[in-house]
Design a protein around this motif. Structure first.
Motif, short mmCIF file in Angstrom:
data_model
loop_
_atom_site.label_atom_id
_atom_site.label_comp_id
_atom_site.label_asym_id
_atom_site.label_seq_id
_atom_site.Cartn_x
_atom_site.Cartn_y
_atom_site.Cartn_z
N ASP A 1 9.96 16.52 -11.68
CA ASP A 1 10.06 15.12 -11.27
C ASP A 1 11.51 14.63 -11.32
O ASP A 1 11.95 13.87 -10.46
CB ASP A 1 9.16 14.24 -12.13
N SER B 1 13.13 15.87 -8.25
CA SER B 1 12.73 15.15 -7.04
C SER B 1 13.48 13.83 -6.90
O SER B 1 13.61 13.30 -5.79
CB SER B 1 11.22 14.93 -7.01
N TYR C 1 7.69 6.19 -12.94
CA TYR C 1 6.65 6.57 -11.98
C TYR C 1 6.04 5.31 -11.39
O TYR C 1 5.71 4.38 -12.13
CB TYR C 1 5.56 7.38 -12.66
N GLU D 1 3.92 8.53 -8.73
CA GLU D 1 4.98 9.23 -8.01
C GLU D 1 6.33 9.01 -8.70
O GLU D 1 6.69 7.87 -9.03
CB GLU D 1 5.05 8.73 -6.56
#
Length: 194
Positions: free
Chosen positions: A14, A17, A68, A72
């Motif tokens: 994460d 990303s 998040y 996401e």
């Protein structure tokens, strides 16, 4: 729903990303420029930088928090003990003001689809909560005062004095460090009595 969690090694995908979407070895800094000595930083290339940041999480102290939005990965805030930031610990432009073992907030990154939704403030609160839960007596940051103007997204990574003041931080000293031509302030929030 917004949730802010420590960037543990199991959440490192994460982090990738957010810092380098689609290109894992491409982010220039990977939040390492203050953490490791200059020669080591300059020698790291490609996938070595994310691997080096991940090692901090694997060694026990996650190097920041991840925000998040509805599950996401949307944002990042680098926060950890100042003593663990090699370049910052020796900085002449952002000197330590006392011997308190503070934690330092170095930067924010919010993915473009999630900007202008208040995620920076949520990341900041999550970083403070993480530092407090880890036993930090105080948290410092080094934002700029845009003087009522807007910062470009390229310069917003250090945060603004207004963002930190709204989270209970106080200005301690104007530093000799600059970001985008603006002076950075050393700001602090004491956590010991809270």
């Amino acid at each position: 729903m917004i949730e802010v969690l420590p960037a543990t090694s199991d959440r490192f995908q994460d982090v990738s990303s957010i810092l380098a979407p689609g290109k894992p070895g491409s982010a220039a800094c990977w939040c390492l420029s203050y953490r490791i000595p200059g020669p080591e930083f300059n020698a790291l290339a490609g996938d070595e930088r994310p691997a080096r940041l991940r090692r901090f999480a694997e060694e026990g102290t996650p190097p920041g928090v991840i925000g998040y939005v509805d599950g996401e990965a949307a944002g990042w805030c680098s926060v950890s003990p100042r003593s663990g930031h090699h370049r910052l610990a020796r900085s002449r432009t952002i000197p330590a003001v006392d011997g308190v073992p503070v934690w330092s907030i170095i930067c924010f990154v919010v993915r473009p689809p999630f900007r202008r939704r208040g995620l920076g403030a949520r990341l900041l609160h999550g970083a403070v909560d993480y530092a407090r839960a880890s036993g930090a007596p105080a948290v410092e940051a080094y934002p700029v005062d845009p003087g009522g103007g807007r910062l470009s997204s390229a310069l917003a990574y250090v945060g603004t004095t207004g963002l930190f003041e709204s989270a209970g931080f106080e200005r301690v000293v104007e530093t000799a460090s600059k970001s985008g031509g603006l002076t950075r302030w050393l700001m602090r929030r004491n956590l010991a009595a809270q």
